[in-house]
Design a protein around this motif. Structure first.
Motif, PDB file in Angstrom:
ATOM      1  N   ASP A   1      -1.128 -16.678   7.092  1.00 33.65           N
ATOM      2  CA  ASP A   1      -0.137 -15.128   7.680  1.00 33.65           C
ATOM      3  C   ASP A   1      -0.924 -14.191   6.776  1.00 33.65           C
ATOM      4  O   ASP A   1      -1.247 -13.006   7.284  1.00 33.65           O
ATOM      5  CB  ASP A   1       0.958 -15.784   7.381  1.00 33.65           C
ATOM      6  CG  ASP A   1       1.685 -16.844   7.805  1.00 33.65           C
ATOM      7  OD1 ASP A   1       2.135 -16.565   9.609  1.00 33.65           O
ATOM      8  OD2 ASP A   1       2.888 -17.206   7.064  1.00 33.65           O
ATOM      9  N   ALA A   2      -1.657 -15.056   5.547  1.00 31.51           N
ATOM     10  CA  ALA A   2      -2.300 -13.289   4.570  1.00 31.51           C
ATOM     11  C   ALA A   2      -2.629 -12.739   5.818  1.00 31.51           C
ATOM     12  O   ALA A   2      -3.574 -11.914   5.166  1.00 31.51           O
ATOM     13  CB  ALA A   2      -1.849 -13.543   2.938  1.00 31.51           C
ATOM     14  N   GLU A   3      -3.635 -13.711   5.471  1.00 30.25           N
ATOM     15  CA  GLU A   3      -5.294 -13.398   6.023  1.00 30.25           C
ATOM     16  C   GLU A   3      -5.410 -12.470   7.511  1.00 30.25           C
ATOM     17  O   GLU A   3      -5.929 -12.066   7.494  1.00 30.25           O
ATOM     18  CB  GLU A   3      -6.272 -14.963   6.011  1.00 30.25           C
ATOM     19  CG  GLU A   3      -6.835 -15.513   5.338  1.00 30.25           C
ATOM     20  CD  GLU A   3      -7.241 -16.790   5.198  1.00 30.25           C
ATOM     21  OE1 GLU A   3      -8.162 -16.915   4.193  1.00 30.25           O
ATOM     22  OE2 GLU A   3      -7.807 -16.877   6.145  1.00 30.25           O
ATOM     23  N   THR A   4      -3.731 -12.832   8.203  1.00 34.51           N
ATOM     24  CA  THR A   4      -3.789 -12.203   9.491  1.00 34.51           C
ATOM     25  C   THR A   4      -3.693 -10.887   9.109  1.00 34.51           C
ATOM     26  O   THR A   4      -3.963  -9.848   9.994  1.00 34.51           O
ATOM     27  CB  THR A   4      -2.525 -12.883  10.825  1.00 34.51           C
ATOM     28  OG1 THR A   4      -1.832 -12.923  10.140  1.00 34.51           O
ATOM     29  CG2 THR A   4      -3.356 -14.126  10.898  1.00 34.51           C
ATOM     30  N   ALA A   5      -2.950 -10.679   8.175  1.00 31.90           N
ATOM     31  CA  ALA A   5      -2.938  -9.214   7.402  1.00 31.90           C
ATOM     32  C   ALA A   5      -3.397  -8.310   6.970  1.00 31.90           C
ATOM     33  O   ALA A   5      -3.873  -7.226   7.227  1.00 31.90           O
ATOM     34  CB  ALA A   5      -1.599  -9.851   6.636  1.00 31.90           C
ATOM     35  N   ARG A   6      -4.343  -9.154   6.170  1.00 34.85           N
ATOM     36  CA  ARG A   6      -5.929  -8.762   6.001  1.00 34.85           C
ATOM     37  C   ARG A   6      -7.222  -8.394   6.470  1.00 34.85           C
ATOM     38  O   ARG A   6      -7.977  -7.236   7.059  1.00 34.85           O
ATOM     39  CB  ARG A   6      -6.606  -9.315   4.898  1.00 34.85           C
ATOM     40  CG  ARG A   6      -7.691  -9.415   4.083  1.00 34.85           C
ATOM     41  CD  ARG A   6      -8.931 -10.439   3.864  1.00 34.85           C
ATOM     42  NE  ARG A   6      -9.258 -10.754   5.037  1.00 34.85           N
ATOM     43  CZ  ARG A   6      -9.594 -12.328   5.047  1.00 34.85           C
ATOM     44  NH1 ARG A   6      -9.684 -13.198   4.036  1.00 34.85           N
ATOM     45  NH2 ARG A   6     -10.056 -13.777   6.324  1.00 34.85           N
ATOM     46  N   GLY A   7      -6.880  -9.018   8.061  1.00 38.96           N
ATOM     47  CA  GLY A   7      -7.838  -8.658   8.857  1.00 38.96           C
ATOM     48  C   GLY A   7      -9.214  -9.678   8.911  1.00 38.96           C
ATOM     49  O   GLY A   7      -9.162 -10.480   7.601  1.00 38.96           O
ATOM     50  N   GLY A   8      -9.860  -9.746  10.067  1.00 36.86           N
ATOM     51  CA  GLY A   8     -10.842 -10.423  10.451  1.00 36.86           C
ATOM     52  C   GLY A   8     -10.818 -12.212  10.008  1.00 36.86           C
ATOM     53  O   GLY A   8     -10.286 -12.177  10.556  1.00 36.86           O
TER      54      GLY A   8
ATOM     55  N   ALA B   1      -5.713 -13.877  -2.917  1.00 37.34           N
ATOM     56  CA  ALA B   1      -6.849 -13.145  -2.427  1.00 37.34           C
ATOM     57  C   ALA B   1      -6.752 -12.218  -1.311  1.00 37.34           C
ATOM     58  O   ALA B   1      -6.968 -11.036  -1.342  1.00 37.34           O
ATOM     59  CB  ALA B   1      -8.138 -13.996  -1.896  1.00 37.34           C
ATOM     60  N   ALA B   2      -6.188 -13.029   0.158  1.00 33.66           N
ATOM     61  CA  ALA B   2      -6.243 -12.181   0.746  1.00 33.66           C
ATOM     62  C   ALA B   2      -5.054 -11.156   0.910  1.00 33.66           C
ATOM     63  O   ALA B   2      -4.701 -10.047   1.791  1.00 33.66           O
ATOM     64  CB  ALA B   2      -5.396 -12.748   2.106  1.00 33.66           C
ATOM     65  N   ALA B   3      -3.798 -11.467   0.646  1.00 31.88           N
ATOM     66  CA  ALA B   3      -2.414 -10.642  -0.146  1.00 31.88           C
ATOM     67  C   ALA B   3      -3.151  -9.232  -0.853  1.00 31.88           C
ATOM     68  O   ALA B   3      -2.807  -8.348  -0.594  1.00 31.88           O
ATOM     69  CB  ALA B   3      -1.623 -11.166  -0.694  1.00 31.88           C
ATOM     70  N   GLU B   4      -4.147  -9.467  -1.382  1.00 30.53           N
ATOM     71  CA  GLU B   4      -4.551  -8.214  -2.598  1.00 30.53           C
ATOM     72  C   GLU B   4      -5.620  -7.852  -1.553  1.00 30.53           C
ATOM     73  O   GLU B   4      -5.261  -6.776  -1.844  1.00 30.53           O
ATOM     74  CB  GLU B   4      -5.686  -9.357  -3.947  1.00 30.53           C
ATOM     75  CG  GLU B   4      -5.948  -7.644  -4.501  1.00 30.53           C
ATOM     76  CD  GLU B   4      -6.537  -8.882  -6.210  1.00 30.53           C
ATOM     77  OE1 GLU B   4      -6.464  -7.791  -6.876  1.00 30.53           O
ATOM     78  OE2 GLU B   4      -7.251  -9.427  -5.910  1.00 30.53           O
ATOM     79  N   ALA B   5      -6.290  -8.706  -0.951  1.00 33.98           N
ATOM     80  CA  ALA B   5      -7.549  -7.390   0.055  1.00 33.98           C
ATOM     81  C   ALA B   5      -6.607  -6.698   0.965  1.00 33.98           C
ATOM     82  O   ALA B   5      -7.194  -5.817   1.226  1.00 33.98           O
ATOM     83  CB  ALA B   5      -8.193  -8.544   0.813  1.00 33.98           C
ATOM     84  N   ALA B   6      -5.683  -7.130   1.643  1.00 35.93           N
ATOM     85  CA  ALA B   6      -4.579  -7.111   2.603  1.00 35.93           C
ATOM     86  C   ALA B   6      -3.982  -5.252   1.822  1.00 35.93           C
ATOM     87  O   ALA B   6      -3.047  -4.510   2.683  1.00 35.93           O
ATOM     88  CB  ALA B   6      -3.535  -7.789   3.183  1.00 35.93           C
ATOM     89  N   GLY B   7      -3.050  -5.222   0.510  1.00 36.19           N
ATOM     90  CA  GLY B   7      -2.011  -4.978   0.360  1.00 36.19           C
ATOM     91  C   GLY B   7      -0.511  -5.167   0.735  1.00 36.19           C
ATOM     92  O   GLY B   7      -0.338  -5.781   1.933  1.00 36.19           O
ATOM     93  N   THR B   8      -0.132  -5.064  -0.521  1.00 38.12           N
ATOM     94  CA  THR B   8       1.479  -6.023  -0.198  1.00 38.12           C
ATOM     95  C   THR B   8       2.409  -4.796   0.686  1.00 38.12           C
ATOM     96  O   THR B   8       3.281  -5.179   1.611  1.00 38.12           O
ATOM     97  CB  THR B   8       2.272  -5.815  -1.413  1.00 38.12           C
ATOM     98  OG1 THR B   8       2.373  -4.074  -1.922  1.00 38.12           O
ATOM     99  CG2 THR B   8       1.668  -6.245  -2.330  1.00 38.12           C
TER     100      THR B   8
END
Length: 246
Positions: free
Chosen positions: A130-137, A19-26
């Motif tokens: 890691d993915a959530e740091t890319a997404r932010g929040g 979910a975080a990866a999808e929100a952040a974008g690849t």
């Protein structure tokens, strides 16, 4: 912790990662892994999931290399990651904890399927962060018991291997302490050989790394700064510089 708990955590963490990866974008950069974009995180973690699942599903008891990471991106890559994660969760949920499979860490959890449930729960939790740091929040919290277990796996598993680069010319003693959990303390003896970590506060330590279990777990994986360092800061610097897993 029981194997079923690790499987439940793996299931939840993988879904959060996707979910975080999808929100952040690849294309998004991963701040905690500066050389990676989200696509690298998905390819790596999905390949590890498939690698782990095969050991358990096929009862493989000898090492074998991972398959090449896929040349996928965008929605195709996200779908591939979700499928990789689901295969692993389903495989581990169907296998008894003692089911034979190759393992690669010393320590108290060394049985086949049980080992992989624990290892992949932690692998996925760190990469979900890691993915959530890319997404932010605000990142999803990590439970205290699970974080304590992760510190134990890192100290008594990963860094007990010959590959560990956390070494000193002369014997030194490092203490690691989770301040929000009972009996969550380790004594790490450093030397020219791989570190030897034992539960408990044995003797004097030159440096103590301490903090709430969640922050300590992330800090020892070099995702955040160590919450508190007392004593000789050189050993904290040594950990930060040399503890990367190879």
């Amino acid at each position: 912790m029981e194997t079923a708990e690790f499987v439940d955590i793996l299931s939840r963490e993988g879904a959060l990662l996707a979910a975080a990866a999808e929100a952040a974008g690849t294309d998004a950069k991963v701040p905690t892994c500066p050389d990676w974009q989200v696509r690298d995180l998905l390819r790596h973690t999905g390949a590890v999931h498939r690698w782990a699942a095969r050991f358990v599903a096929e009862g493989i008891t000898a090492p074998r290399p991972m398959d090449a990471e896929p040349d996928l991106d965008g929605e195709e890559l996200l779908d591939w990651y979700r499928d990789s994660h689901r295969r692993l969760v389903d495989t581990l949920a169907a296998a008894p904890p003692e089911a034979p499979a190759w393992t690669f860490l010393p320590g108290p959890v060394t049985s086949g399927a049980g080992f992989w449930a624990r290892r992949q729960a932690h692998e996925t939790a760190i990469h979900r962060y890691d993915a959530e740091t890319a997404r932010g929040g605000t990142p999803t919290p990590i439970g205290t018991r699970f974080a304590v277990d992760g510190v134990d796996e890192l100290l008594r598993g990963f860094h007990a291997r010959p590959k560990s680069r956390v070494r000193t010319d002369e014997p030194r003693v490092l203490r690691v302490r989770a301040t929000d959990a009972d009996d969550a303390v380790w004594t790490v003896r450093l030397s020219a050989e791989p570190p030897v970590a034992t539960p408990g506060a044995e003797g004097e330590a030159e440096t103590e790394l301490a903090g709430p279990a969640e922050r300590l777990y992330l800090a020892l994986w070099n995702r955040v700064p160590v919450p508190s360092v007392t004593g000789d800061p050189a050993l904290a610097d040594l950990w930060r510089e040399k503890s990367g897993i190879v």
